[in-house]
Scaffold this motif. Structure first.
Motif, PDB file in Angstrom:
ATOM      1  N   LYS A   1       1.215  11.388   6.072  1.00 55.29           N
ATOM      2  CA  LYS A   1       1.956  12.291   6.962  1.00 55.29           C
ATOM      3  C   LYS A   1       3.218  12.802   6.271  1.00 55.29           C
ATOM      4  O   LYS A   1       3.560  13.990   6.379  1.00 55.29           O
ATOM      5  CB  LYS A   1       2.315  11.553   8.251  1.00 55.29           C
ATOM      6  N   LYS A   2       3.902  11.913   5.554  1.00 53.29           N
ATOM      7  CA  LYS A   2       5.101  12.337   4.820  1.00 53.29           C
ATOM      8  C   LYS A   2       4.735  13.332   3.718  1.00 53.29           C
ATOM      9  O   LYS A   2       5.492  14.276   3.444  1.00 53.29           O
ATOM     10  CB  LYS A   2       5.798  11.115   4.202  1.00 53.29           C
ATOM     11  N   ALA A   3       3.579  13.129   3.112  1.00 56.13           N
ATOM     12  CA  ALA A   3       3.145  14.033   2.031  1.00 56.13           C
ATOM     13  C   ALA A   3       2.844  15.441   2.534  1.00 56.13           C
ATOM     14  O   ALA A   3       2.817  16.398   1.746  1.00 56.13           O
ATOM     15  CB  ALA A   3       1.911  13.460   1.346  1.00 56.13           C
ATOM     16  N   SER A   4       2.638  15.583   3.857  1.00 55.03           N
ATOM     17  CA  SER A   4       2.302  16.897   4.408  1.00 55.03           C
ATOM     18  C   SER A   4       3.524  17.767   4.671  1.00 55.03           C
ATOM     19  O   SER A   4       3.385  18.959   4.961  1.00 55.03           O
ATOM     20  CB  SER A   4       1.517  16.719   5.708  1.00 55.03           C
ATOM     21  N   VAL A   5       4.725  17.191   4.565  1.00 54.37           N
ATOM     22  CA  VAL A   5       5.928  17.996   4.823  1.00 54.37           C
ATOM     23  C   VAL A   5       6.151  18.954   3.655  1.00 54.37           C
ATOM     24  O   VAL A   5       5.725  18.687   2.531  1.00 54.37           O
ATOM     25  CB  VAL A   5       7.166  17.106   5.030  1.00 54.37           C
TER      26      VAL A   5
ATOM     27  N   ALA B   1       0.827  -1.212   0.000  1.00 57.38           N
ATOM     28  CA  ALA B   1       0.000   0.000   0.000  1.00 57.38           C
ATOM     29  C   ALA B   1       0.859   1.259   0.000  1.00 57.38           C
ATOM     30  O   ALA B   1       0.508   2.261  -0.642  1.00 57.38           O
ATOM     31  CB  ALA B   1      -0.930  -0.008   1.208  1.00 57.38           C
ATOM     32  N   ALA B   2       1.989   1.222   0.699  1.00 56.24           N
ATOM     33  CA  ALA B   2       2.904   2.368   0.688  1.00 56.24           C
ATOM     34  C   ALA B   2       3.410   2.634  -0.718  1.00 56.24           C
ATOM     35  O   ALA B   2       3.448   3.790  -1.181  1.00 56.24           O
ATOM     36  CB  ALA B   2       4.069   2.114   1.641  1.00 56.24           C
ATOM     37  N   PHE B   3       3.776   1.568  -1.425  1.00 52.76           N
ATOM     38  CA  PHE B   3       4.202   1.742  -2.813  1.00 52.76           C
ATOM     39  C   PHE B   3       3.026   2.135  -3.698  1.00 52.76           C
ATOM     40  O   PHE B   3       3.213   2.821  -4.720  1.00 52.76           O
ATOM     41  CB  PHE B   3       4.867   0.463  -3.332  1.00 52.76           C
TER      42      PHE B   3
ATOM     43  N   LEU C   1      -3.276  12.181  -3.682  1.00 54.62           N
ATOM     44  CA  LEU C   1      -2.789  11.190  -2.720  1.00 54.62           C
ATOM     45  C   LEU C   1      -3.870  10.832  -1.706  1.00 54.62           C
ATOM     46  O   LEU C   1      -3.994   9.669  -1.298  1.00 54.62           O
ATOM     47  CB  LEU C   1      -1.544  11.710  -2.005  1.00 54.62           C
ATOM     48  N   LYS C   2      -4.674  11.815  -1.301  1.00 56.71           N
ATOM     49  CA  LYS C   2      -5.766  11.533  -0.364  1.00 56.71           C
ATOM     50  C   LYS C   2      -6.786  10.598  -1.006  1.00 56.71           C
ATOM     51  O   LYS C   2      -7.311   9.672  -0.348  1.00 56.71           O
ATOM     52  CB  LYS C   2      -6.432  12.847   0.057  1.00 56.71           C
ATOM     53  N   LYS C   3      -7.099  10.797  -2.284  1.00 54.39           N
ATOM     54  CA  LYS C   3      -8.031   9.900  -2.979  1.00 54.39           C
ATOM     55  C   LYS C   3      -7.470   8.483  -3.048  1.00 54.39           C
ATOM     56  O   LYS C   3      -8.191   7.506  -2.813  1.00 54.39           O
ATOM     57  CB  LYS C   3      -8.287  10.424  -4.399  1.00 54.39           C
TER      58      LYS C   3
ATOM     59  N   ALA D   1       0.415   2.070   7.204  1.00 50.67           N
ATOM     60  CA  ALA D   1       1.377   2.464   6.169  1.00 50.67           C
ATOM     61  C   ALA D   1       0.843   3.627   5.332  1.00 50.67           C
ATOM     62  O   ALA D   1       1.593   4.567   5.016  1.00 50.67           O
ATOM     63  CB  ALA D   1       1.694   1.268   5.267  1.00 50.67           C
ATOM     64  N   VAL D   2      -0.432   3.577   4.989  1.00 56.85           N
ATOM     65  CA  VAL D   2      -1.013   4.654   4.180  1.00 56.85           C
ATOM     66  C   VAL D   2      -1.024   5.966   4.966  1.00 56.85           C
ATOM     67  O   VAL D   2      -0.695   7.035   4.425  1.00 56.85           O
ATOM     68  CB  VAL D   2      -2.431   4.275   3.725  1.00 56.85           C
TER      69      VAL D   2
END
Length: 349
Positions: A105-109, A56-58, A79-81, A99-100
């Motif tokens: 959270k990483k996408a928010s940096v 799922a992370a990939f 990414l949210k979708k 993982a998602v």
């Protein structure tokens, strides 16, 4: 052993080992987008709580790669979708949602461009996969210490390299004990209805050259009562804060029989499988799969069930914590009282 998943930087694709075809065929499935990853998780091309989390992370990384958005704000919306679709793929295993959410959270940096954010997504997915390998290795060492030379062990479902990025959880501990030179023997529950034990665990044990016999799930009580079996090992798909373990259907019956016959029971899983938000296993959602998995059995080319028959097909059951001797994580072996010691082991590391 072929790794259960591989990321290809050159094409921005994910390769998944198709576990539906094992042991007859060893083939990889290429996922070019997150919807294909979601489908692969749903149809069990890839299965096992730790590895579907990494997949799922990939899938989130693929969503970033395939997005047509040119701004970081637009990419975060895509990414949210993707996250919503991936989380809905299978509801029971907590690793997937963990993982998602970590990827979100990483996408928010802060990121200067959409391309920079995409690279952050790919790097984070790779990190999750690598951490899984290291976590499983540590678990294997703790679990192997519980196995003695000469032990016969009942193992349920599949918890080896196929269920993780590499190495495995409960089967990883068994493999580690074997590599340490301990002479062990494994009784492999078939794990009906999808036969993950007979198909996948037996195949892995062949690769490791560990002696084993396949047994039907309803033979476990017989062998436990006989005195032959010294340990029971299995994994987990979600663990509540009190130590109740949700695992592949049949785990509860196996644990009951082991408790009655005085055989120690060990559940092996990473701390990412623990859901401290749930006080007990009664709150864990249980996935109900297609009844055809139960009804579609054929013998000599003939379907064995009556026409029009119906079936229940829960994929998991919950084993109460009082049936479990110890919980094995990458942070060590945890003994009762689990409601105190399990949260401490998760939060203190």
């Amino acid at each position: 052993m072929v790794r259960s998943l591989e990321w290809d930087d050159s094409s921005c694709t994910l390769q998944l080992l198709d576990q539906r075809l094992l042991p007859a065929q060893v083939e990889m499935v290429t996922c070019e987008n997150y919807t294909k990853v979601s489908t692969a998780i749903q149809n069990m091309t890839v299965r096992g709580a730790p590895v579907i989390g990494a997949a799922a992370a990939f899938g989130m990384a693929l969503a970033a790669c395939q997005s047509a958005q040119t701004t970081t704000e637009g990419l975060r919306a895509d990414l949210k979708k993707a996250a919503d679709v991936l989380i809905a793929s299978r509801p029971t295993a907590v690793n997937l949602a963990w993982a998602v959410q970590r990827m979100l959270k990483k996408a928010s940096v802060p990121a200067s461009t959409a391309d920079d954010l995409t690279q952050l997504m790919i790097a984070e997915a790779k990190l999750i996969a690598q951490e899984d390998v290291e976590t499983n290795r540590r678990m294997a060492e703790f679990g192997a210490a519980l196995i003695e030379d000469g032990d016969t062990i009942i193992h349920h479902c599949n918890t080896g390299s196929l269920a993780t990025v590499d190495w495995g959880t409960a089967l990883g501990a068994i493999r580690m004990a074997h590599e340490q030179g301990k002479k062990i023997h494994v009784l492999v529950d078939e794990t009906r209805p999808r036969l993950q034990g007979a198909r996948l665990t037996a195949w892995e044990l062949d690769q490791y050259q560990i002696p084993y016999h396949i047994i039907t799930d309803n033979m476990s009580g017989h062998f436990l009562r006989s005195g032959m079996v010294k340990k029971v090992f299995y994994g987990a798909d979600r663990v509540a804060a009190n130590g109740d373990v949700c695992n592949k259907i049949g785990t509860y019956m196996l644990s009951l029989a082991a408790k009655t016959n005085g055989v120690p029971v060990y559940a092996v899983f990473p701390t990412t499988t623990v859901d401290l938000n749930l006080k007990s296993g009664d709150l864990i959602p249980i996935e109900e799969r297609d009844q055809e998995e139960v009804l579609g059995i054929e013998v000599n080319g003939q379907r064995v069930t009556p026409q029009g028959a119906k079936a229940f097909n829960p994929a998991f059951d919950v084993t109460p914590n009082d049936l479990i001797t110890a919980l094995v994580t990458e942070n060590g072996v945890i003994y009762p009282p689990f409601d105190i010691n399990l949260p401490r082991a998760v939060e203190d590391f």
